[in-house]
Write an enzyme that holds these catalytic residues in place. Sequence first.
Site, PDB file in Angstrom:
ATOM      1  N   CYS A  22       0.709  -1.525  -0.015  1.00 47.96           N
ATOM      2  CA  CYS A  22      -0.164  -0.362  -0.518  1.00 47.96           C
ATOM      3  C   CYS A  22       0.976   1.339  -0.059  1.00 47.96           C
ATOM      4  O   CYS A  22       2.565   0.849   0.393  1.00 47.96           O
ATOM      5  CB  CYS A  22      -1.094   0.200   0.956  1.00 47.96           C
ATOM      6  SG  CYS A  22      -2.041  -0.921   1.295  1.00 47.96           S
ATOM      7  N   GLY A  48      -0.747   0.643  -5.167  1.00 47.01           N
ATOM      8  CA  GLY A  48      -2.084  -0.207  -4.990  1.00 47.01           C
ATOM      9  C   GLY A  48      -3.283   0.728  -5.369  1.00 47.01           C
ATOM     10  O   GLY A  48      -2.741   1.986  -5.819  1.00 47.01           O
ATOM     11  N   ASN A 124       0.563   0.954   6.058  1.00 46.13           N
ATOM     12  CA  ASN A 124       1.007  -0.367   5.323  1.00 46.13           C
ATOM     13  C   ASN A 124       1.836  -0.887   5.474  1.00 46.13           C
ATOM     14  O   ASN A 124       2.772  -0.764   6.469  1.00 46.13           O
ATOM     15  CB  ASN A 124       2.070   0.977   4.216  1.00 46.13           C
ATOM     16  CG  ASN A 124       3.151   0.078   3.150  1.00 46.13           C
ATOM     17  OD1 ASN A 124       4.473   0.754   2.807  1.00 46.13           O
ATOM     18  ND2 ASN A 124       2.567  -1.382   2.555  1.00 46.13           N
ATOM     19  N   GLY A 125       1.826  -2.154   5.023  1.00 43.90           N
ATOM     20  CA  GLY A 125       2.464  -3.066   6.061  1.00 43.90           C
ATOM     21  C   GLY A 125       1.456  -4.562   6.011  1.00 43.90           C
ATOM     22  O   GLY A 125      -0.002  -4.012   6.046  1.00 43.90           O
ATOM     23  N   TYR A 266      11.269  -4.016  -6.952  1.00 51.13           N
ATOM     24  CA  TYR A 266      10.598  -4.103  -7.444  1.00 51.13           C
ATOM     25  C   TYR A 266       9.619  -2.881  -7.287  1.00 51.13           C
ATOM     26  O   TYR A 266       9.225  -2.335  -8.337  1.00 51.13           O
ATOM     27  CB  TYR A 266      10.087  -5.424  -7.706  1.00 51.13           C
ATOM     28  CG  TYR A 266       8.960  -5.102  -7.718  1.00 51.13           C
ATOM     29  CD1 TYR A 266       8.547  -5.573  -9.876  1.00 51.13           C
ATOM     30  CD2 TYR A 266       7.243  -4.997  -7.423  1.00 51.13           C
ATOM     31  CE1 TYR A 266       7.206  -5.384 -10.301  1.00 51.13           C
ATOM     32  CE2 TYR A 266       6.225  -5.319  -8.288  1.00 51.13           C
ATOM     33  CZ  TYR A 266       6.290  -5.453  -9.429  1.00 51.13           C
ATOM     34  OH  TYR A 266       4.283  -5.518 -10.298  1.00 51.13           O
TER      35      TYR A 266
HETATM   36  P1  AMP Z   1       5.213 -13.889 -12.528  1.00 48.66           P
HETATM   37  O1  AMP Z   1       4.627 -14.047 -13.495  1.00 48.66           O
HETATM   38  O2  AMP Z   1       3.780 -14.983 -11.537  1.00 48.66           O
HETATM   39  O3  AMP Z   1       6.458 -15.303 -12.210  1.00 48.66           O
HETATM   40  O4  AMP Z   1       5.583 -13.309 -11.410  1.00 48.66           O
HETATM   41  C1  AMP Z   1       6.891 -12.712 -11.967  1.00 48.66           C
HETATM   42  C2  AMP Z   1       6.348 -11.389 -12.413  1.00 48.66           C
HETATM   43  O5  AMP Z   1       5.557 -10.386 -11.594  1.00 48.66           O
HETATM   44  C3  AMP Z   1       7.514 -10.111 -12.955  1.00 48.66           C
HETATM   45  O6  AMP Z   1       7.735  -9.880 -13.686  1.00 48.66           O
HETATM   46  C4  AMP Z   1       7.180  -8.931 -12.044  1.00 48.66           C
HETATM   47  O7  AMP Z   1       7.851  -7.962 -12.161  1.00 48.66           O
HETATM   48  C5  AMP Z   1       6.295  -9.086 -11.711  1.00 48.66           C
HETATM   49  N1  AMP Z   1       5.510  -8.636  -9.541  1.00 48.66           N
HETATM   50  C6  AMP Z   1       6.512  -9.546  -8.708  1.00 48.66           C
HETATM   51  N2  AMP Z   1       6.809  -9.124  -7.957  1.00 48.66           N
HETATM   52  C7  AMP Z   1       5.360  -8.674  -8.031  1.00 48.66           C
HETATM   53  C8  AMP Z   1       4.068  -8.250  -6.823  1.00 48.66           C
HETATM   54  N3  AMP Z   1       4.582  -8.421  -5.187  1.00 48.66           N
HETATM   55  N4  AMP Z   1       3.003  -7.386  -7.245  1.00 48.66           N
HETATM   56  C9  AMP Z   1       2.868  -7.614  -8.382  1.00 48.66           C
HETATM   57  N5  AMP Z   1       3.867  -7.587  -9.892  1.00 48.66           N
HETATM   58  C10 AMP Z   1       5.006  -9.197  -9.262  1.00 48.66           C
END
Ligand code: AMP
Length: 493
Positions: A22, A48, A124-125, A266
């Site tokens: 968040c 978010g 947030n958390g 990220y």
């Molecule tokens: P996946 O397709 O499940 O392997 O997700 C990997 C992709 O999701 C990567 O391209 C990341 O940029 C993105 N990603 C990683 N962690 C998150 C997160 N917590 N929330 C949203 N996107 C994420």
Amino acid sequence: MTDAPAASQWDIGDDDHPHEECGVVGVWGSPDAAALTALGLHALQHRGQEAAGIVSLAPQGQFHAHKGRGLVGDNFSNAAVIAGLPGHAALGHNRYATTGETALRNVQPLYADFEFGGFAVAHNGNLTNAHVLKRALVRRGCLFQSTTDSEVFIHLIAISLYSTVMDRLIDALKQVQGAYSLVALHNGALIGARDPLGVRPLVLGKLAAGGFVLSSETCGLDIVGADFVRDVEPGEIVLIDDAGVRSIRPFARPASPRFCIFEYIYFARPDSIVEGTPVYDTRKRIGAELARESGVAADVIVPVPDSGVPAAMGYAAEAGIPFELGIIRNHYVGRTFIEPTDQIRNLGVKLKHSANRSMIEGKRVVLVDDSIVRGTTSRKIVEMVRQAGATEVHMRISSPPTTHSCFYGIDTPERSKLLAAKHDVAEMARIIGADSLGFISLDGLYRALGRPGRDAAAPAYCDACFTGDYAIPLLDQQDNSERPLPLLQVANR
Ligand code: AMP
């Protein structure tokens, strides 16, 4: 903050429950407090996208609130809405959820009327003992209005035997476990607080015209022209009123704070400054380290946009290989990660990314992304790049393998759905269809963050998603029973 599934009020600690990232903002001492808060929320939209809310404090002491599902722009683009949030102080929240309940009652900031007056809080958390606390609070007669874990703050403050708002808040903070960056507002002050290990971020800024801003990230200060003052420190509470900023330290300073390493990889916006360093620069350094650790002969370095871009730039510069936008992202479709079924998630990747054939055809391609979670994105992207005529496709990831779920506020699926929890790197490469796959090492990641490596005895960051080293006890995870618990004891300080 985290929602419990609607089915049961006890499910807060369920392994498969939605975790949430968040964004929070607070403004004190500006006649445009609500408008500035809305701008701050715009800058923090990446944290978010499910719902947004603002609570303001009018000069006569009344609180005003506006909350809604959807983006900040969907809810706060109307001048009448901002005009309905009068006052010199406001706080706001952007909410990120995956599945689970998206009811309006869960949208923050949360607000309650206490003996001492109104109190609003945005979190947030993710609390790791919310389940246990909630059970004790409900037995004691507290009537929960939402299914978000953040509501325990409200009830702990309500039942506290201390008299001042600050003492009640401290009393509450001493009972919760987990990760939190809080912004709270009551009649006399704006308050910011970070958990004792400083897992989630919170920064303090100053407005040129007078007044202060609290924000999850510095990009929330930049958008309102506030100067960065400093990070709120781990375990610190800042109290902001017309006399200025005061620091309160109810917790001993941690020997080793544990800021979330995934914010660097990220989650934070690349133009934010985190712990004194621009996230953009850090991501480039991570990419360079990745190139040193797992270089491969190739013709072109292609980022998986947007999250892989700075790391791919660092990789390309270090490797001396051209960087090209070989994948184009459509910005008008939502994050695929949050789609509910695997089928739709797969389709989502195609909707979101398309191959830029002229940059790929006949080339040996290195794709750079920030993480592999379920592997869905990587598998689809590798296939798409091959179909566009790449002769080789190598995947490089600017984080170590994600082997564990996060319980501190980053959205990750349960462990059984994490590709790296079940497969080694060679198997993962085969599953995603890449000619080779490489992840940055944990020590390499720490080096890119300016550390000598990971000190196992006192790691400088929370890296539980890569190591399983959970620095804050996961009490809800250990407590799946319905056995009676003693009533909550009010802590003595
Ligand atoms: P996946 O397709 O499940 O392997 O997700 C990997 C992709 O999701 C990567 O391209 C990341 O940029 C993105 N990603 C990683 N962690 C998150 C997160 N917590 N929330 C949203 N996107 C994420």
